[in-house]
Design an enzyme around this catalytic site. Sequence first.
Site, PDB file in Angstrom:
ATOM      1  N   THR A  78       0.826  -1.209   0.000  1.00  0.00           N
ATOM      2  CA  THR A  78       0.000   0.000   0.000  1.00  0.00           C
ATOM      3  C   THR A  78       0.860   1.260   0.000  1.00  0.00           C
ATOM      4  O   THR A  78       0.413   2.328  -0.416  1.00  0.00           O
ATOM      5  CB  THR A  78      -0.959  -0.012   1.201  1.00  0.00           C
ATOM      6  OG1 THR A  78      -1.683  -1.255   1.201  1.00  0.00           O
ATOM      7  CG2 THR A  78      -1.952   1.135   1.170  1.00  0.00           C
TER       8      THR A  78
ATOM      9  N   TYR B  25       5.452 -12.449   4.805  1.00  0.00           N
ATOM     10  CA  TYR B  25       4.335 -11.835   4.083  1.00  0.00           C
ATOM     11  C   TYR B  25       4.034 -12.678   2.857  1.00  0.00           C
ATOM     12  O   TYR B  25       4.795 -12.682   1.891  1.00  0.00           O
ATOM     13  CB  TYR B  25       4.707 -10.397   3.707  1.00  0.00           C
ATOM     14  CG  TYR B  25       3.689  -9.617   2.916  1.00  0.00           C
ATOM     15  CD1 TYR B  25       2.372 -10.022   2.764  1.00  0.00           C
ATOM     16  CD2 TYR B  25       4.069  -8.422   2.299  1.00  0.00           C
ATOM     17  CE1 TYR B  25       1.457  -9.287   2.033  1.00  0.00           C
ATOM     18  CE2 TYR B  25       3.161  -7.667   1.569  1.00  0.00           C
ATOM     19  CZ  TYR B  25       1.860  -8.108   1.434  1.00  0.00           C
ATOM     20  OH  TYR B  25       0.960  -7.375   0.706  1.00  0.00           O
TER      21      TYR B  25
ATOM     22  N   LYS C 168       1.993 -12.495   7.771  1.00  0.00           N
ATOM     23  CA  LYS C 168       0.839 -11.835   7.168  1.00  0.00           C
ATOM     24  C   LYS C 168       0.417 -12.752   6.027  1.00  0.00           C
ATOM     25  O   LYS C 168       1.100 -12.864   5.014  1.00  0.00           O
ATOM     26  CB  LYS C 168       1.206 -10.448   6.645  1.00  0.00           C
ATOM     27  CG  LYS C 168       0.065  -9.758   5.898  1.00  0.00           C
ATOM     28  CD  LYS C 168       0.510  -8.454   5.246  1.00  0.00           C
ATOM     29  CE  LYS C 168      -0.593  -7.870   4.370  1.00  0.00           C
ATOM     30  NZ  LYS C 168      -0.143  -6.655   3.636  1.00  0.00           N
TER      31      LYS C 168
END
Length: 294
Positions: A48, A136, A164
């Site tokens: 992001t 991740y 994650k």
Amino acid sequence: MKTTIFTGSGTAIITPFTDSGVDFSKLEELIEFQVHNKTDAIIVCGTTGETPTMTKAEKEATIKCVVKATNERVPVIAGAGGNDTKAAIEASKYAESVGADAILSVVPYYNKPTQYGLYKHFEAIAKAVKTPIILYNVPGRTVVNLEPATTIKLAEIDNIVAIKECVLSQIAELAYAFQKNNFGIYTGDDPVFLPALAYGATGVVSVMANIIPKDTHMIHEHFIHNQIDVARELQLKTLSLIKALFIESNPAPTKMALNLMGMNVGKCRLPISEMDPKNIEVLTKEMKKYGLLK
């Protein structure tokens, strides 16, 4: 014993840009907005944050800025992964040197390594730093999936403390495997935050928390206090807004939403383009419906 970096909602913070670079004063404002609205952690220089379009110097300065602005009020997790193990090690060492509480290390993209290659990649990073590492896994972007069996093996390394995970079924599998230890599991998918918690996840690394940090935090807060109906109602309320936030590639709609809220965070960098006006209309409608705009 593994260290729990945070529980609840961690905001995958956007990076505000000007024509000349990162807007650090605006970034500091965003950190204050997040902290004052109960965000449980800040994740900087992730997907992001548009890190693929940032220079090494920009990423380092951005991580340093967030660590300083947060001032130990909430944990800071620094994105420091990549598809070059040597470069990921260097980035991880830098994040450690400026005081990041943890490192977010993405599955190497494009290279398409084997599961053994993934293990050796993350093992090498873990050996190079003492800071806790959050793996991740986002196969929709990296192509390669970090399989649960590999995650379980990596969890044996002392400073690999969490993941994650963006595949809900794998969250369930990992939650089952880690019932008796403190390995953290964060969903990276806002619509399934509550289902992930029900499976046993630790929290979320959230996009929607950029614009609704308090509500994102409260989904977890209600859940842990056994207010399941309230948590469900709040999660369901977010679904249409989340859909609008992903009507185009993240983070274009999120930045547009923040701009519509008057935060003036600037545009995305190419190749993430300006939003289609029709999609802006959809986003605006959903924000009004949610109560974010009049």
